[in-house]
Motif scaffolding. Structure first.
Motif, short mmCIF file in Angstrom:
data_model
loop_
_atom_site.label_atom_id
_atom_site.label_comp_id
_atom_site.label_asym_id
_atom_site.label_seq_id
_atom_site.Cartn_x
_atom_site.Cartn_y
_atom_site.Cartn_z
N ASP A 247 21.40 -52.21 3.73
CA ASP A 247 21.89 -52.32 5.11
C ASP A 247 22.73 -51.10 5.50
OD1 ASP A 247 20.64 -54.73 5.40
OD2 ASP A 247 22.43 -55.95 5.04
N PHE A 248 23.62 -50.69 4.60
CA PHE A 248 24.50 -49.56 4.90
C PHE A 248 23.69 -48.26 5.01
CE2 PHE A 248 27.54 -46.18 3.92
CZ PHE A 248 28.60 -46.52 4.76
N LEU B 148 29.58 -51.68 17.62
CA LEU B 148 28.55 -52.71 17.47
C LEU B 148 28.20 -52.90 16.00
CD1 LEU B 148 26.02 -51.88 20.35
CD2 LEU B 148 27.79 -53.63 20.32
N SER B 149 27.97 -51.78 15.33
CA SER B 149 27.62 -51.85 13.92
C SER B 149 28.76 -52.42 13.10
CB SER B 149 27.25 -50.44 13.42
OG SER B 149 26.89 -50.47 12.06
N TYR B 150 29.99 -52.05 13.41
CA TYR B 150 31.15 -52.53 12.67
C TYR B 150 31.31 -54.05 12.82
CZ TYR B 150 35.99 -53.02 11.10
OH TYR B 150 37.13 -53.40 10.44
N LEU B 151 31.19 -54.55 14.04
CA LEU B 151 31.34 -55.98 14.27
C LEU B 151 30.26 -56.79 13.57
CD1 LEU B 151 32.40 -56.03 18.03
CD2 LEU B 151 33.74 -56.90 16.11
N ILE B 152 29.02 -56.28 13.63
CA ILE B 152 27.90 -57.03 13.04
C ILE B 152 27.92 -56.97 11.52
CG2 ILE B 152 25.38 -57.04 12.80
CD1 ILE B 152 25.24 -56.18 15.73
N ASN B 153 28.09 -55.77 10.97
CA ASN B 153 27.94 -55.59 9.53
C ASN B 153 29.23 -55.83 8.73
OD1 ASN B 153 25.07 -54.59 9.28
ND2 ASN B 153 25.86 -53.09 10.74
N ALA B 154 30.37 -55.45 9.29
CA ALA B 154 31.63 -55.62 8.56
C ALA B 154 32.31 -56.94 8.87
CB ALA B 154 32.58 -54.46 8.87
N GLN B 155 32.12 -57.44 10.09
CA GLN B 155 32.79 -58.68 10.49
C GLN B 155 31.85 -59.87 10.58
OE1 GLN B 155 36.10 -58.79 10.68
NE2 GLN B 155 36.02 -56.62 10.07
N GLY B 156 30.54 -59.63 10.47
CA GLY B 156 29.58 -60.73 10.49
C GLY B 156 29.38 -61.35 11.86
N ALA B 157 29.68 -60.62 12.92
CA ALA B 157 29.49 -61.13 14.28
C ALA B 157 28.01 -61.15 14.63
CB ALA B 157 30.26 -60.27 15.29
N LEU C 200 34.55 -45.06 6.79
CA LEU C 200 34.70 -46.51 6.60
C LEU C 200 34.47 -46.89 5.14
CD1 LEU C 200 35.21 -49.05 8.40
CD2 LEU C 200 32.72 -49.35 8.43
N GLY C 201 33.55 -46.16 4.50
CA GLY C 201 33.30 -46.38 3.07
C GLY C 201 32.19 -47.36 2.79
N SER C 202 32.32 -48.58 3.27
CA SER C 202 31.30 -49.60 3.08
C SER C 202 31.58 -50.74 4.05
CB SER C 202 31.29 -50.14 1.64
OG SER C 202 32.45 -50.92 1.40
N PHE C 203 30.60 -51.61 4.22
CA PHE C 203 30.80 -52.78 5.07
C PHE C 203 31.51 -53.91 4.31
CE2 PHE C 203 26.82 -51.27 7.41
CZ PHE C 203 27.56 -50.68 8.43
N GLU C 204 31.37 -53.91 2.97
CA GLU C 204 31.98 -54.97 2.17
C GLU C 204 33.49 -54.76 2.00
OE1 GLU C 204 29.25 -53.26 1.28
OE2 GLU C 204 27.82 -54.85 1.81
N ASP C 205 33.93 -53.52 1.86
CA ASP C 205 35.35 -53.22 1.68
C ASP C 205 35.71 -52.02 2.57
OD1 ASP C 205 37.94 -53.23 0.73
OD2 ASP C 205 37.46 -52.00 -1.03
N PRO C 206 35.72 -52.24 3.89
CA PRO C 206 35.90 -51.13 4.83
C PRO C 206 37.33 -50.61 4.87
CG PRO C 206 35.82 -53.20 6.02
CD PRO C 206 35.52 -53.53 4.58
#
Length: 455
Positions: A50-51, A271-280, A400-406
């Motif tokens: 995904d990343f 958009l990408s941050y909310l969807i991938n890092a926050q699960g929106a 950001l580094g990753s979506f799992e541990d941003p």
């Protein structure tokens, strides 16, 4: 702040043509950006994580920026030679045609690696066309209007950016609301791209009805008379820019850094941050951006009008300083798992962006002489897009580094650094709102901060 004076007869048509045209072109552009965040990773880069898929998708988004300075140079050259209107018609056809074609593209699952290659090709055409669009649209209005209201009226084509974003995001949000995620990913995403054909027809109809810039026509007449009297051919516009306007190009570039980076972080990366890092969900993020874009659209002309009263510099500096501070509130609000706090986060950022973007058209037009204005404005703005807007989502993702541990703090520091660059660029130049656009002289700052002309 009183309402600006009404424009003379026929000017409303010019403003309308520029607004509709830029709305169509930015609709095409932002549609691609939204799709790059939402569906392109799985459709064109399905073999990646995904990343990594998102990184590659934003990479194709950035590719279009590489073509922008070339488009600005080509369109600027002919726009300064044969007129603004003709080139704006061509840019609209190119941008719209490429967008329509994206809606017909096969995906990786059908043709393999050919799919992302075709996507990149069409993205380059989009970037080339948009590189020539912006300068011509704002100049057509700036050179038609009255000097005392130039900031207000020339900010209306600027409003085409949030209008296009609002339209693109709204269509995507509507589809996401009435389709399952699977149906939207399989075929629903194509509908907004194919709808661009209707918008092209409307934009062409309006743009063909307007007259050429009177300031340009007069400058063209004077240049022809001088050439006939002296026997010396007029220099290519880019040579004039390089000889007399190097400082102005650098100022335009610096002024655009924070504006450009903040816009793409707020409208694409968020958009990408909310969807991938926050699960929106897609609906959550798209609806938040729709509301923020609506506010952005309404307030841009107000910032332009304010710059007519107090000057371009104070309004621009307010936006640059504001976005640098807001960068540290942005991700905290996005992390709150609240729809309305997410709306507030994006809207607040876009309000500061608008304070830069509203007076920008008039400010940049006032930096250059008529017969090199299209080229100068285009080169200054699009070189900044190449070094600032193009890599912005990619840099933000890397920081950001990753979506799992941003680590969003690093992204905030990045945006703050861009704001500092813009503040320095704007402070380094004098106020320009008294500039006579009919004068083919560079504007330089005097000790009192007012614009003076250099013969």
């Amino acid at each position: 702040m009183s309402a600006p004076a009404k424009p003379r007869a026929g000017f409303g048509r010019v403003v309308g043509a520029s607004v509709i045209g830029t709305t169509v072109e930015w609709y095409d552009f932002f549609l691609y950006g939204s799709a790059a965040a939402l569906v392109f990773p799985s459709l064109f880069f399905p073999e990646q994580s995904d990343f990594a898929g998102t990184l590659l998708s934003f990479g194709t988004y950035a590719v279009g920026f590489a073509a922008r300075p070339i488009g600005a140079l080509v369109f600027g050259h002919f726009g300064d030679r044969i007129g603004r209107k003709k080139l704006l018609v061509i840019s609209l056809l190119m941008m719209g045609g490429a967008t329509f074609a994206i809606g017909l593209l096969p995906t990786f699952g059908t043709v393999g690696v050919l799919a992302p290659l075709l996507l990149v090709t069409l993205r380059l055409i989009q970037g080339f066309a948009l590189g020539g669009e912006w300068g011509g649209a704002v100049l057509l209005v700036s050179e038609h209007g009255r000097p005392e209201n130039r900031g207000f009226w020339s900010s209306w084509p600027q409003a085409g950016a949030p209008a296009g974003n609002l339209l693109a995001t709204g269509v995507l949000a509507l589809l996401a609301a009435f389709q399952s995620d699977e149906a939207f990913r399989d075929w629903g995403w194509r509908i907004p791209f194919l709808l661009s054909a209707v918008l092209i027809i409307v934009g062409m109809f309006v743009r063909l009805a307007v007259s050429e810039s009177p300031v340009f026509l007069e400058a063209q007449r004077v240049a022809a008379e001088k050439a006939a009297q002296t026997g010396v051919a007029e220099k290519a516009p880019i040579l004039t820019v390089l000889a007399h306007y190097k400082r102005e190009v650098l100022v335009a570039m610096g002024a655009r850094i924070a504006e450009n980076v903040s816009f793409y972080l707020l409208t694409a990366f968020s958009l990408s941050y909310l969807i991938n890092a926050q699960g929106a969900s897609s609906s959550f993020t798209l609806n938040a951006l729709v509301i923020a874009s609506a506010v952005h659209l309404v307030t841009i002309p107000l910032w332009g009008a304010l710059s007519d009263r107090v000057g371009r510099r104070p309004v621009y500096l307010f936006g640059a300083v504001g976005i640098g501070v807001w960068a540290f509130a942005l991700f905290g609000l996005l992390d709150a798992d609240s729809f309305w706090l997410s709306v507030f986060a994006i809207t607040g950022g876009l309000l500061f962006h608008g304070a830069m973007y509203g007076p920008q058209a008039a400010f940049f037009a006032e930096l250059f002489g008529t017969k090199s204005r299209y080229t100068g404005v285009g080169i200054g703005s699009q070189l900044a897009s190449l070094v600032a807007g193009a890599p912005a989502p990619l840099i933000a993702l890397a920081l950001l580094g990753s979506f799992e541990d941003p680590n969003p703090t690093r992204v905030s520091l990045y945006l703050l650094g861009c704001a500092v660059v813009t503040v320095i660029a704007v402070l380094a130049y004098g106020e320009t709102r008294t500039r006579d656009l009919a004068a083919d002289h560079a504007v330089v700052p005097t000790g009192g901060g007012r614009a003076a002309e250099r013969v």
